[in-house]
Enzyme design. Structure first.
Site, PDB file in Angstrom:
ATOM      1  N   ARG A  24      -6.568 -13.468   4.500  1.00 53.97           N
ATOM      2  CA  ARG A  24      -6.161 -12.060   4.437  1.00 53.97           C
ATOM      3  C   ARG A  24      -7.235 -11.199   3.778  1.00 53.97           C
ATOM      4  NH1 ARG A  24      -0.348 -10.494   2.049  1.00 53.97           N
ATOM      5  NH2 ARG A  24      -1.390 -10.924   0.067  1.00 53.97           N
ATOM      6  N   ARG A  28     -22.928   2.731   2.535  1.00 58.75           N
ATOM      7  CA  ARG A  28     -24.285   2.185   2.691  1.00 58.75           C
ATOM      8  C   ARG A  28     -25.117   2.347   1.423  1.00 58.75           C
ATOM      9  NH1 ARG A  28     -25.628   5.222   8.203  1.00 58.75           N
ATOM     10  NH2 ARG A  28     -24.749   6.832   6.877  1.00 58.75           N
ATOM     11  N   LYS A  76      -5.068  -4.814   2.261  1.00 55.23           N
ATOM     12  CA  LYS A  76      -4.771  -4.901   0.828  1.00 55.23           C
ATOM     13  C   LYS A  76      -5.977  -4.333   0.083  1.00 55.23           C
ATOM     14  CE  LYS A  76      -2.508  -8.060  -2.419  1.00 55.23           C
ATOM     15  NZ  LYS A  76      -1.483  -7.124  -2.881  1.00 55.23           N
ATOM     16  N   GLU A 131       8.885  -1.277   2.811  1.00 54.13           N
ATOM     17  CA  GLU A 131       8.804  -2.386   1.860  1.00 54.13           C
ATOM     18  C   GLU A 131       9.048  -1.820   0.472  1.00 54.13           C
ATOM     19  OE1 GLU A 131       4.847  -4.059   1.625  1.00 54.13           O
ATOM     20  OE2 GLU A 131       3.906  -2.097   1.799  1.00 54.13           O
TER      21      GLU A 131
HETATM   22  N1  PMP Z   1       3.800  -5.465  -0.309  1.00 51.82           N
HETATM   23  C1  PMP Z   1       2.918  -4.980  -1.194  1.00 51.82           C
HETATM   24  C2  PMP Z   1       2.655  -3.521  -1.219  1.00 51.82           C
HETATM   25  C3  PMP Z   1       2.254  -5.842  -2.074  1.00 51.82           C
HETATM   26  O1  PMP Z   1       1.363  -5.363  -2.938  1.00 51.82           O
HETATM   27  C4  PMP Z   1       2.543  -7.229  -2.026  1.00 51.82           C
HETATM   28  C5  PMP Z   1       1.825  -8.172  -2.947  1.00 51.82           C
HETATM   29  N2  PMP Z   1       2.186  -7.994  -4.284  1.00 51.82           N
HETATM   30  C6  PMP Z   1       3.500  -7.684  -1.111  1.00 51.82           C
HETATM   31  C7  PMP Z   1       4.093  -6.773  -0.237  1.00 51.82           C
HETATM   32  C8  PMP Z   1       3.853  -9.136  -1.014  1.00 51.82           C
HETATM   33  O2  PMP Z   1       2.794  -9.854  -0.421  1.00 51.82           O
HETATM   34  P1  PMP Z   1       2.495 -11.373  -0.809  1.00 51.82           P
HETATM   35  O3  PMP Z   1       3.726 -12.140  -0.536  1.00 51.82           O
HETATM   36  O4  PMP Z   1       1.371 -11.745   0.097  1.00 51.82           O
HETATM   37  O5  PMP Z   1       2.127 -11.389  -2.230  1.00 51.82           O
END
Ligand code: PMP
Length: 297
Positions: A58, A111, A157, A190
């Site tokens: 990732r 850059r 991320k 989320e």
């Molecule tokens: N959503 C967000 C915004 C996150 O920062 C994270 C990680 N803390 C997750 C979901 C969960 O992802 P993972 O299970 O890969 O930690």
């Protein structure tokens, strides 16, 4: 998990392992100046880096998305991570992997930065008190919408977490520990640092990847455990009503693991106690946690 203070933590910094107090990056690092970089959070359970390959994959995908050349192979980054955990001496830990654009003159143009900064911190993290895993968590919905994928895709991320920080400020002001973020269309995306899943009539549903979220490694691990148990699992477009009317709800995340949710915006979810599917998956998760990954020792 360890209660090591940050000064004592083992830190990999551009090829060297140093103590937390010695680990310093320049004020001209574009990670600091512009949030230009990517990161990962990974857990070590009983000396095993949980889902190491998935996290390493990732971070390379995030880096590709922002055209950041990490400058080392995934195998070498994995070895550096293993070496840093070993240097910490910890068997249960939280790893923060950070790759920033590196040092460069002022100005957005990436850059300007010739070499990325690579940082691996091995320490601890505690998100929720143990009581939450027994009794369940209450959530609120925040007004801050999750970034639109047309602006800053949440699937990257990146070091630019201000969207989540703004939401988290609202969560804290409202007296909660975690909150639900909707996407730009008003569907459930989320939580500020976790994915959200519901159980309805024995089937698990979670917002689909295009609903503005980070597809979690933990969520995928839970999906595999659900499939093994024969529990139907699907990704869908979910409204707040789908959450309010669910039989069970839970969150997943590397730091959080699997957290039962018993109330959302003042509505009791199911019986108001952690449900049987959530509890079964939490048990399964704790069983695989120390086995599914890269051993350190
Ligand atoms: N959503 C967000 C915004 C996150 O920062 C994270 C990680 N803390 C997750 C979901 C969960 O992802 P993972 O299970 O890969 O930690």
């Amino acid at each position: 998990m360890s209660k090591t203070s940050w000064q004592e933590m083992a830190v990999y910094l551009n090829g060297e392992i140093v103590s937390g107090s010695e680990a310093k990056v320049s004020v001209f690092d574009h990670g600091f100046l512009y949030g230009d970089g990517v990161f990962e959070g990974i857990r070590v359970y009983d000396g095993c880096i949980f889902k190491c390959k998935e996290h390493i994959d990732r971070i390379y995908r995030s880096a590709t998305a922002i055209r950041l050349d990490i400058g080392m192979s995934p195998e070498d980054l994995t070895s550096a991570t293993v070496d840093t955990v070993r240097a910490s001496g910890l068997r249960d830990a939280y790893i923060r992997l950070v790759v920033s654009r590196g040092i460069g003159d002022l100005g957005l143009d990436p850059r300007k930065c010739s070499q990325p900064s690579i940082v691996i911190i091995v320490g601890g993290i505690v998100l929720y008190p143990e009581e939450v895993y027994q009794k369940g968590l209450s959530l609120c919905t925040v007004s801050v919408r999750r970034n639109s994928p047309t602006a800053l895709p949440p699937a990257i991320k990146s070091l630019n977490y201000l969207n989540n920080v703004l939401a988290r400020i609202e969560v804290a002001d409202a007296g909660y520990l975690e909150g639900i973020m909707l996407n730009h269309e008003g569907y459930v995306a989320e939580c500020t640092g976790d994915n959200i899943l519901v159980v309805t009539d024995g089937a698990i549903r979670t917002p689909a990847d295009h609903c503005s979220l980070l597809p979690g490694v933990t969520r995928n691990a839970v999906r595999d455990l659900a499939v093994k148990r024969g529990i139907p699992y699907s990704e869908a477009i979910l409204t707040l009503l789908d959450l309010y009317w669910a039989d069970e709800c839970f969150l997943t995340g590397t730091a959080a693991e699997l957290v039962p949710v018993v109330s959302i915006d003042g509505r009791t979810i199911g019986t108001g106690e952690p449900g049987p599917v959530t509890q079964a998956l939490l048990k399964d998760f704790r069983e695989i946690a120390g086995q599914d990954g890269v051993p350190v020792y």
